[in-house]
Design a protein around this motif. Structure first.
Motif, short mmCIF file in Angstrom:
data_model
loop_
_atom_site.label_atom_id
_atom_site.label_comp_id
_atom_site.label_asym_id
_atom_site.label_seq_id
_atom_site.Cartn_x
_atom_site.Cartn_y
_atom_site.Cartn_z
N LEU A 69 0.85 -1.20 0.00
CA LEU A 69 0.00 0.00 0.00
C LEU A 69 0.88 1.24 0.00
N PRO A 70 1.04 1.88 -1.16
CA PRO A 70 1.90 3.06 -1.22
C PRO A 70 1.20 4.27 -0.62
N VAL A 71 1.84 4.89 0.35
CA VAL A 71 1.24 6.05 1.02
C VAL A 71 2.27 7.17 1.19
N ALA A 72 3.23 7.20 0.28
CA ALA A 72 4.33 8.16 0.46
C ALA A 72 4.14 9.46 -0.32
N GLY A 73 3.01 9.57 -1.04
CA GLY A 73 2.78 10.79 -1.82
C GLY A 73 2.60 12.01 -0.92
N LEU A 74 2.66 13.17 -1.54
CA LEU A 74 2.60 14.41 -0.76
C LEU A 74 1.16 14.88 -0.49
N GLY A 75 0.23 14.38 -1.28
CA GLY A 75 -1.18 14.76 -1.07
C GLY A 75 -1.42 16.25 -1.26
N THR A 76 -0.80 16.84 -2.26
CA THR A 76 -0.86 18.31 -2.42
C THR A 76 -2.29 18.80 -2.71
N ARG A 77 -3.12 17.92 -3.29
CA ARG A 77 -4.47 18.38 -3.63
C ARG A 77 -5.35 18.57 -2.40
N PHE A 78 -4.86 18.12 -1.25
CA PHE A 78 -5.64 18.28 -0.02
C PHE A 78 -4.98 19.22 0.98
N PRO A 134 -1.39 12.55 7.15
CA PRO A 134 -1.36 11.87 5.84
C PRO A 134 -2.73 11.89 5.18
N LYS A 135 -2.73 12.02 3.85
CA LYS A 135 -3.99 11.98 3.10
C LYS A 135 -4.78 10.71 3.44
N GLU A 136 -4.06 9.62 3.65
CA GLU A 136 -4.70 8.32 3.86
C GLU A 136 -5.40 8.22 5.21
N MET A 137 -5.20 9.23 6.09
CA MET A 137 -5.93 9.25 7.36
C MET A 137 -7.19 10.11 7.28
N ARG A 190 10.31 2.92 4.17
CA ARG A 190 10.33 4.34 3.81
C ARG A 190 10.75 4.53 2.36
N GLN A 191 9.98 5.30 1.64
CA GLN A 191 10.43 5.80 0.34
C GLN A 191 10.93 7.21 0.63
N GLN A 192 12.25 7.37 0.66
CA GLN A 192 12.79 8.64 1.15
C GLN A 192 12.37 9.84 0.31
N GLU A 193 12.22 9.61 -1.01
CA GLU A 193 11.77 10.68 -1.89
C GLU A 193 10.64 10.14 -2.75
N PRO A 194 9.56 10.93 -2.95
CA PRO A 194 8.46 10.43 -3.78
C PRO A 194 8.81 10.51 -5.27
N LEU A 195 9.53 9.50 -5.74
CA LEU A 195 10.04 9.53 -7.12
C LEU A 195 9.07 8.87 -8.11
N GLY A 196 7.90 8.49 -7.62
CA GLY A 196 6.90 7.89 -8.51
C GLY A 196 6.41 6.56 -7.96
N LEU A 197 5.24 6.14 -8.46
CA LEU A 197 4.61 4.91 -7.96
C LEU A 197 5.49 3.69 -8.23
N GLY A 198 6.15 3.65 -9.38
CA GLY A 198 7.03 2.53 -9.69
C GLY A 198 8.16 2.43 -8.68
N PRO A 201 -4.69 3.65 -1.56
CA PRO A 201 -5.81 3.89 -0.64
C PRO A 201 -6.67 5.09 -1.00
N ASP A 202 -6.19 5.96 -1.90
CA ASP A 202 -7.08 7.09 -2.21
C ASP A 202 -8.21 6.70 -3.17
N ASP A 203 -8.12 5.53 -3.79
CA ASP A 203 -9.28 5.00 -4.50
C ASP A 203 -10.05 4.11 -3.55
P1 UTP Z 1 -0.93 10.58 -6.35
O1 UTP Z 1 -0.66 10.78 -7.78
O2 UTP Z 1 -2.35 10.68 -5.90
O3 UTP Z 1 -0.01 11.59 -5.55
O4 UTP Z 1 -0.32 9.18 -5.94
P2 UTP Z 1 -0.14 12.17 -4.08
O5 UTP Z 1 1.14 12.80 -3.73
O6 UTP Z 1 -0.66 11.12 -3.14
O7 UTP Z 1 -1.28 13.30 -4.17
P3 UTP Z 1 -1.27 14.74 -4.90
O8 UTP Z 1 -1.38 14.44 -6.37
O9 UTP Z 1 -0.03 15.49 -4.52
O10 UTP Z 1 -2.50 15.40 -4.35
C1 UTP Z 1 -1.04 7.97 -6.08
C2 UTP Z 1 -0.64 7.01 -4.97
O11 UTP Z 1 0.74 6.66 -5.07
C3 UTP Z 1 1.43 6.98 -3.88
C4 UTP Z 1 0.56 8.02 -3.18
O12 UTP Z 1 0.76 7.99 -1.79
C5 UTP Z 1 -0.83 7.57 -3.59
O13 UTP Z 1 -1.29 6.48 -2.79
N1 UTP Z 1 2.78 7.45 -4.24
C6 UTP Z 1 2.95 8.25 -5.33
C7 UTP Z 1 3.87 7.04 -3.51
O14 UTP Z 1 3.73 6.30 -2.51
N2 UTP Z 1 5.11 7.45 -3.88
C8 UTP Z 1 5.30 8.24 -4.97
O15 UTP Z 1 6.47 8.56 -5.26
C9 UTP Z 1 4.19 8.65 -5.70
#
Ligand code: UTP
Length: 294
Positions: free
Chosen positions: A12-21, A29-32, A107-115, A135-137
């Motif tokens: 379950l990847p939850v390391a994104g920044l969640g900027t839209r929220f 965290p967005k996931e909370m 830990r994913q130290q930097e959000p470098l993408g889902l892959g 988890p955001d879907d």
């Molecule tokens: P999103 O594209 O929704 O990015 O990532 P985000 O950062 O969560 O939200 P915004 O766009 O800034 O609002 C889709 C999923 O992939 C995870 C996110 O946590 C989310 O579950 N993700 C994305 C990572 O875990 N690491 C990444 O480097 C990128």
């Protein structure tokens, strides 16, 4: 076809920044974020459990520790609830407990993408098939979306992703399928493109945040090649496994809410509260009041 290996693991990847929220996600965290009374991450865990998942790996980042605490035992809270005989409240806590040793966090130290996020789980994945739940879907369905995918995995023995039709003008937001044989439910995947322009999109079938992948993807992910948006894209590595393993899209039954954006999140509040016997009548009442003068 040899018998597919049992599916027991989920990432379950939850390391994104969640900027839209923002600003909500500045300090949480967005996931909370909660839909009705449960955080988004709980919906994902419940869905995974229904599909037979027993081991969970959260890909986290800085500021995400409350997700780990959420799945821990809350001794003081539970003792107080017991003392006060709050049986319902104790019951409500139950789904948030995970068996000791069944949840790991990387830990994913930097959000470098889902892959890249999935690559961070390589030790956890090992040589096993695994599910990915974003988890955001969240998906409202009679049989959980991941259970439907798991059934298709056991049927095909290969990778299966949940897909849905999107308006053609939105293909540049999603991973899109190039389709082969299609029985109306299960679609053979001939190719995958991340965020194609509408005029370049091979179809309007998009992947939502539910996947079951076989470990053959890992050598491709390990190359950490950057794709669309300069990010390491899961879609690109999945595309490279086509031909190595059977690969299908499944038109799942159910309704998906993209809680990573505000409208999807608000719609989910309405849909899930209307599904709750303890809330539905009140919600219908206030919806009527709000909508009668629109
Ligand atoms: P999103 O594209 O929704 O990015 O990532 P985000 O950062 O969560 O939200 P915004 O766009 O800034 O609002 C889709 C999923 O992939 C995870 C996110 O946590 C989310 O579950 N993700 C994305 C990572 O875990 N690491 C990444 O480097 C990128």
């Amino acid at each position: 076809m040899s018998k597919p290996k049992p599916l027991r693991k989920a990432v379950l990847p939850v390391a994104g920044l969640g900027t839209r929220f923002l600003p909500a996600t500045k300090a949480m965290p967005k996931e909370m974020l909660t839909v009705v009374d449960r955080p988004l991450i709980q919906y994902a865990i419940d869905e995974a459990r229904e599909a037979g998942i027993e081991e969970f790996c959260l890909i986290t980042g800085r500021g995400k520790d409350s997700l780990i605490d959420y799945f821990d035992i809350a001794y003081e809270l539970e003792a107080t609830l017991r003392e006060r005989n709050k049986v319902d409240a104790l019951e409500a806590l139950k789904p948030s407990s995970i068996e000791a040793g069944s949840l790991v966090a990387v830990r994913q130290q930097e959000p470098l993408g889902l892959g890249h996020a999935i690559w961070c789980a390589r030790s956890f994945i090992g040589d096993d098939p695994f599910a990915i739940l974003l988890p955001d879907d969240i998906v409202q369905a009679k049989t959980s979306c991941l259970k439907q995918l798991a059934d298709a995995y056991y049927q095909t023995g290969g990778s299966v992703v949940a897909v849905t039709e999107v308006p053609r003008e939105h293909t540049n937001r999603y991973g899109i399928l190039d389709t082969g044989k299609d029985d109306g439910r299960l679609v053979e995947v001939k190719g995958l493109v991340e965020k194609p322009k509408p005029e370049d999109a091979p179809s309007n079938l998009s992947i939502i945040g539910r996947y079951i992948l076989t470990p053959e993807i890992m050598p491709h992910l390990s190359k950490l090649e950057k794709g669309a948006g300069g990010e390491v894209q899961l879609t690109d590595a999945m595309a490279k496994t086509i031909g190595e393993v059977p690969f299908h899209g499944l038109r799942y039954e159910g309704r998906r809410f993209d809680c990573g954006n505000k409208i999807g999140f608000l719609e989910a509040q309405i849909a899930f509260s209307l599904d709750r016997p303890d809330l539905a009548d009140d919600v219908k009442g206030f919806l009527k009041n709000y909508t009668q003068n629109l």
